[in-house]
Design a protein around this motif. Structure first.
Motif, PDB file in Angstrom:
ATOM      1  N   ARG A 273       0.836  -1.191   0.000  1.00 31.71           N
ATOM      2  CA  ARG A 273       0.000   0.000   0.000  1.00 31.71           C
ATOM      3  C   ARG A 273       0.880   1.253   0.000  1.00 31.71           C
ATOM      4  N   ASP A 274       2.092   1.159  -0.562  1.00 32.94           N
ATOM      5  CA  ASP A 274       3.027   2.285  -0.537  1.00 32.94           C
ATOM      6  C   ASP A 274       2.460   3.508  -1.254  1.00 32.94           C
ATOM      7  N   GLY A 275       1.849   3.308  -2.416  1.00 32.73           N
ATOM      8  CA  GLY A 275       1.294   4.431  -3.157  1.00 32.73           C
ATOM      9  C   GLY A 275       0.177   5.111  -2.407  1.00 32.73           C
ATOM     10  N   GLU A 276      -0.689   4.327  -1.753  1.00 34.10           N
ATOM     11  CA  GLU A 276      -1.787   4.893  -0.992  1.00 34.10           C
ATOM     12  C   GLU A 276      -1.265   5.669   0.222  1.00 34.10           C
ATOM     13  N   LEU A 277      -0.253   5.123   0.887  1.00 38.78           N
ATOM     14  CA  LEU A 277       0.322   5.814   2.048  1.00 38.78           C
ATOM     15  C   LEU A 277       0.955   7.140   1.644  1.00 38.78           C
ATOM     16  N   GLU A 278       1.634   7.151   0.517  1.00 35.35           N
ATOM     17  CA  GLU A 278       2.249   8.402   0.047  1.00 35.35           C
ATOM     18  C   GLU A 278       1.178   9.431  -0.276  1.00 35.35           C
ATOM     19  N   LEU A 279       0.086   9.006  -0.870  1.00 37.23           N
ATOM     20  CA  LEU A 279      -1.016   9.910  -1.178  1.00 37.23           C
ATOM     21  C   LEU A 279      -1.588  10.528   0.097  1.00 37.23           C
ATOM     22  N   LEU A 280      -1.724   9.730   1.144  1.00 34.19           N
ATOM     23  CA  LEU A 280      -2.245  10.256   2.404  1.00 34.19           C
ATOM     24  C   LEU A 280      -1.271  11.224   3.052  1.00 34.19           C
ATOM     25  N   ARG A 281       0.017  10.921   2.969  1.00 28.51           N
ATOM     26  CA  ARG A 281       1.022  11.845   3.525  1.00 28.51           C
ATOM     27  C   ARG A 281       0.964  13.188   2.802  1.00 28.51           C
ATOM     28  N   GLU A 282       0.794  13.149   1.481  1.00 29.77           N
ATOM     29  CA  GLU A 282       0.679  14.395   0.718  1.00 29.77           C
ATOM     30  C   GLU A 282      -0.575  15.171   1.126  1.00 29.77           C
ATOM     31  N   ALA A 283      -1.650  14.454   1.395  1.00 26.90           N
ATOM     32  CA  ALA A 283      -2.893  15.129   1.781  1.00 26.90           C
ATOM     33  C   ALA A 283      -2.721  15.865   3.112  1.00 26.90           C
ATOM     34  N   VAL A 284      -2.048  15.253   4.064  1.00 24.47           N
ATOM     35  CA  VAL A 284      -1.813  15.903   5.355  1.00 24.47           C
ATOM     36  C   VAL A 284      -0.906  17.117   5.173  1.00 24.47           C
ATOM     37  N   ALA A 285       0.119  16.976   4.320  1.00 20.68           N
ATOM     38  CA  ALA A 285       1.015  18.110   4.064  1.00 20.68           C
ATOM     39  C   ALA A 285       0.252  19.271   3.437  1.00 20.68           C
ATOM     40  N   ASP A 286      -0.603  18.998   2.462  1.00 22.28           N
ATOM     41  CA  ASP A 286      -1.415  20.053   1.853  1.00 22.28           C
ATOM     42  C   ASP A 286      -2.335  20.706   2.878  1.00 22.28           C
ATOM     43  N   LEU A 287      -2.883  19.884   3.774  1.00 18.43           N
ATOM     44  CA  LEU A 287      -3.776  20.405   4.796  1.00 18.43           C
ATOM     45  C   LEU A 287      -3.040  21.403   5.695  1.00 18.43           C
ATOM     46  N   LEU A 288      -1.810  21.081   6.080  1.00 19.30           N
ATOM     47  CA  LEU A 288      -1.013  21.984   6.924  1.00 19.30           C
ATOM     48  C   LEU A 288      -0.665  23.275   6.188  1.00 19.30           C
ATOM     49  N   ALA A 289      -0.590  23.177   4.838  1.00 19.35           N
ATOM     50  CA  ALA A 289      -0.257  24.358   4.043  1.00 19.35           C
ATOM     51  C   ALA A 289      -1.492  25.180   3.691  1.00 19.35           C
ATOM     52  N   GLY A 290      -2.653  24.785   4.227  1.00 22.12           N
ATOM     53  CA  GLY A 290      -3.878  25.535   3.976  1.00 22.12           C
ATOM     54  C   GLY A 290      -4.665  25.054   2.794  1.00 22.12           C
ATOM     55  N   GLY A 291      -4.298  23.946   2.206  1.00 20.74           N
ATOM     56  CA  GLY A 291      -5.014  23.431   1.046  1.00 20.74           C
ATOM     57  C   GLY A 291      -6.127  22.470   1.440  1.00 20.74           C
TER      58      GLY A 291
END
Length: 851
Positions: A15-33
């Motif tokens: 599930r490496d691709g799915e985990l990376e997608l979730l990490r990106e989502a959290v990063a975007d959330l912290l950046a106001g996205g």
């Protein structure tokens, strides 16, 4: 909020691709996205683990998190999902969400997100109530412009398809959206998960077997690994043999828990689908389920969203779901439900007429017993059977009932409880009483869904051991169909039933039962020899319907034996008799099935297709030969490449047989054929499970032909060493010096060699009587005539049976084992079926004492 939402999953393999997608989502959330991610997958594929991972990562980064889980028990609760989200510790509560208009309810969450980045996680969205789904769709249209991430997980098609940020009232770019479809683990992924669980690489044979048994489902694999570890076993090639039943048990437990959470109306609908298969549309299913308050379309959508059913216009249930859904019903209730389903099915709902025209002719349908066939005149026979005249001898009533039953008029015989009344008459004694009792139970077994089924409660069971030839014939057929007696015992009972006994009447029906039991036990020559005098007697009486019924059984024996010319002759005469209005209604499915199979045996596929279009009267659907017709039609579908239709017919065939308790694959090897149909649809794992089930049932029965047939299927649907071993064993069984008669015909022997790659005739030790020895984890042998039945119990079934001995109720057993009550019912149903017992009281009597 749910327990453990802050804890990251122990392992998310492949599930490496799915985990990376979730990490990106959290990063975007912290950046106001903002982000929207939907996760789709079957139960157990890791949807919940991914959501928990994202929630834990977001909270650790300082984001607010709200978590909600759909539930079948709350799917009708308005705004249930929204209420859960508002109750989280990171979100502002609302006094009454239902009091707020939809835009205001969305704004509540958007305002919270602007104050602190917010991640909303909704798991099991297939159970979301309608109001929550509308709210979620509205929120998706407003998500852009706020630091808000929405993660939704559910089965395929359960997640709202609304594109985020498409509402024209909002400004800015649409929120990034992604849809993730979780796939089963690959064999390397399974091996990696096993290595993590056992602290190192495991035996490749074990890993391969685990991948096959668990079908790549991480949750099933984890449950299997936990069970093996709890039992102190090692992941070796020897332990691999336990994986299929452990995996099946895990799937069964998950399915049972899911069904337990359904409302009563949803359960009734699921049972209707399990009984009706793919032959009923939504309206008929609603009628069968007796839905009143719940709209059928909404209920069907919910069952499909949970993965309990497949298909839209004609829903169907996988075999394990069907078994779980029907587990809580009594045998008579299941039989009644299936009969009602058959009547409602479009393929069975032909105009009500007593008999179908002979296959391949335009002759008119039979209108009942003909006037020139007095021995099978329904009205005269009924008058004699039900006569209030005490001077009518019991033996005359018995012979009237026997001929009426042979001619297919079981309904007439049972009308008004005539047989039970005759049994209770003071003048019915001795041999006549014993023969009437045998005839009664033969009718009950052959057509359990006919009217007046409740009269069976007032008739004593067949005694053990049976008394007289009639009871011996019925006991032989019962034991053979259920696989509850070993072949040697069946042959002994059947041979005794065919021997004249002074003072005992010789009945057509019970002798036919004995002959068919001999055929199931691979004694084809003895069966044919027993049928010849029955045909001669029926001809002498002028009972043409009895002649036709006997010839149909003899044609069946000939076809099983590979005597195609003899089968053709008998079948042609059966069709001629039917064309003159003297055929048995209940034999119509058998006649059509024999014609289909005979054409297929000769590679006459087009002719077989025409034979399959024969109309089958609704009355015949409840008879014992209906599953045979479905099997033949399924075989035709396999030959023509229509695997979907073949699988539908074969699974319906299997459901009908299992409802009667007829598990012997020697009668109808439906699992082997269904395995090939599943393989044709690309479902090798499902095919392997079916073939393995067939092989287990065949070994439990013990005849070489049944085992060899099942091994051929295993060899075709599996791969590698397992396939080679199965083919080799099949060749040794079916091509040896004392080849089973069913496979001794040259044409069939050539087919075996082609399928197994065998050349020449291997030699093996001579055939042994009785059952094939094998492992018996369960310590509870059933006793039939003093002979143990070697049917394998799983560990869970053994534990449940042991707790029955302690006097515990099903509810108490469920608490002790940590499973649902429905799962306990499934375990005990399988125990009763495997051990040939009638129920809890019978089980308690036959369990051995504790050490």
């Amino acid at each position: 909020m749910i327990a453990g939402e802050d804890r990251a999953p122990d392992a998310l393999v492949e599930r490496d691709g799915e985990l990376e997608l979730l990490r990106e989502a959290v990063a975007d959330l912290l950046a106001g996205g903002s982000r929207v991610i939907t996760v789709e997958g079957a139960p157990g594929t890791g949807r919940s683990a991914l959501l928990r991972y994202a929630a834990a990562r977001a909270r650790a980064a300082g984001c607010a998190v709200a978590y909600a889980v759909g539930s079948p028990t709350e799917s009708a609760l308005p705004l249930g999902i929204v209420t859960q989200l508002l109750a989280g510790r990171d979100t502002p509560g609302a006094p009454d969400p239902a009091a707020l208009p939809l835009p205001a309810l969305c704004e509540l969450f958007l305002t919270a997100a602007r104050e602190r980045p917010l991640l909303l996680a909704v798991d099991d969205a297939q159970w979301a109530d309608a109001d929550s789904r509308r709210w979620l769709e509205a929120l998706l249209r407003r998500v852009r412009g706020a630091p808000l991430a929405i993660l939704v997980a559910g089965t395929r098609g359960a997640v709202p398809a609304t594109r985020p940020g498409t509402d024209g009232r909002a400004d800015g770019a649409p929120a990034p959206a992604a849809r993730v479809a979780l796939r089963p683990l690959t064999p390397p992924g399974v091996a990696a998960m096993l290595a993590a669980a056992f602290d190192g690489p495991v035996d490749p044979a074990f890993a391969s077997a685990a991948a096959e048994a668990c079908a790549g489902n991480p949750a099933v694999l984890r449950a299997v690994v936990d069970g093996i570890g709890a039992d102190g076993l090692e992941p070796s090639a020897h332990t691999a043999a336990e994986l299929p039943w452990r995996a099946a048990e895990s799937v069964g437990e998950r399915t049972a828990r899911l069904i337990d959470g359904l409302s009563a109306e949803h359960v009734r609908l699921l049972r209707a689908i399990a009984a009706g298969g793919p032959h009923l549309g939504p309206a008929a299913l609603g009628e069968l389920a007796g839905l009143r308050a719940l709209p059928v379309s909404r209920a069907l959508r919910l069952l499909a969203d949970t993965g309990l059913t497949e298909g839209a216009d004609t829903p169907r249930t996988p075999p394990d779901v069907a078994e779980a859904a029907l587990a809580g019903m009594t045998g008579p209730d299941r039989a009644t439900l299936r009969a009602r389903a058959a009547v409602l099915a479009p393929r069975a709902a032909v105009p009500a007429q007593p008999a179908a025209p002979p296959v391949g002719t335009g002759a008119p349908a039979d209108t009942g017993p003909s006037d020139d066939d007095p021995h099978c005149d329904e009205r005269a026979g009924w008058r004699l059977l039900d006569s209030p005249d005490d001077h009518v001898p019991a033996v005359d009533r018995l012979r009237a009932a026997d001929l009426l039953t042979t001619c297919g008029h079981e309904t007439t015989v049972r009308r008004g409880g005539a047989l039970p009344r005759t049994l209770a008459h003071p003048d019915t004694r001795g041999a006549e009483h014993d023969a009437l009792l045998a005839l009664h139970w033969l009718i009950e077994d052959a057509a359990p869904t006919e009217e007046n089924a409740d009269i069976a409660d007032h008739v004593p069971p067949l005694p053990v051991p049976p008394r007289g030839p009639a009871q011996e014939g019925v006991a032989a057929l019962r034991g053979a169909l259920a696989g509850s007696l070993p072949p040697a015992r069946v042959r002994g009972l059947a041979e005794a039933a065919l021997r004249p006994a002074p003072g005992h009447p010789q009945l057509f029906t019970t002798r036919l039962a004995a002959c068919y039991a001999l055929a199931l036990a691979d004694a084809h020559e003895d069966a044919a020899a027993g049928l010849d005098p029955i045909v001669a007697q029926a001809r002498a009486l002028g009972a043409r319907s009895a002649v036709a019924a006997t010839l149909a059984v003899r044609a069946t024996v000939a076809l099983r034996r590979g005597w195609l010319q003899e089968a053709e002759q008998d079948l042609a005469e059966v069709e001629r008799v039917a064309s003159h209005g003297s055929g048995s209604v209940k034999s119509v499915p058998l006649t059509a099935a024999l014609r289909i199979l005979l054409h297929l045996e000769r590679d006459e596929v087009d002719e077989a297709g025409r034979a399959a279009t024969a109309e089958v009267p609704v009355r015949a659907v409840s008879g014992m030969w209906w599953p045979t017709f479905l099997y033949a039609r399924g075989r035709l579908g396999l030959r023509t490449g229509d695997h979907e239709a073949a699988l539908s017919d074969l699974l319906e065939c299997g459901r009908g047989l299992l409802a009667r308790g007829w598990t012997n694959p020697s009668f109808v090897p439906w699992r082997s054929a269904a395995a090939l149909a599943r393989l044709g649809r690309g479902d090798r794992a499902g095919a392997t499970r079916l073939a393995a089930g067939e092989l287990a049932a065949a070994r439990a029965w013990g005849s070489a032909s049944a085992i060899g047939t099942a091994l051929l299927a295993v060899g075709r649907v599996t791969e590698g060493e397992r396939a080679r071993a199965a083919r080799g064993e099949a060749a040794r069984l079916l091509l040896r010096g004392d080849t089973p008669a069913e496979w001794s015909a040259p044409r069939r022997a050539r087919r075996v060699r082609a399928l197994t790659g065998a050349h020449g005739i291997p030699t093996t030790p001579s055939r042994t009587e009785g059952r094939t020895p094998g492992p018996l984890p369960g310590p509870f042998p059933a006793v039939h005539g003093g002979e143990p039945v070697r049917e394998e119990l799983t560990a869970a079934e053994t534990r449940a049976a042991g707790l029955v001995r302690e006097g515990m109720t099903n509810g108490a057993i469920a608490l002790r084992l940590g499973v649902s009550r429905r799962m306990v019912e499934m375990h005990l149903s399988r125990v009763y079926r495997k051990l040939g017992l009638s129920g809890r009281a019978d089980l308690s009597r036959h369990l051995p004492d504790k050490d």
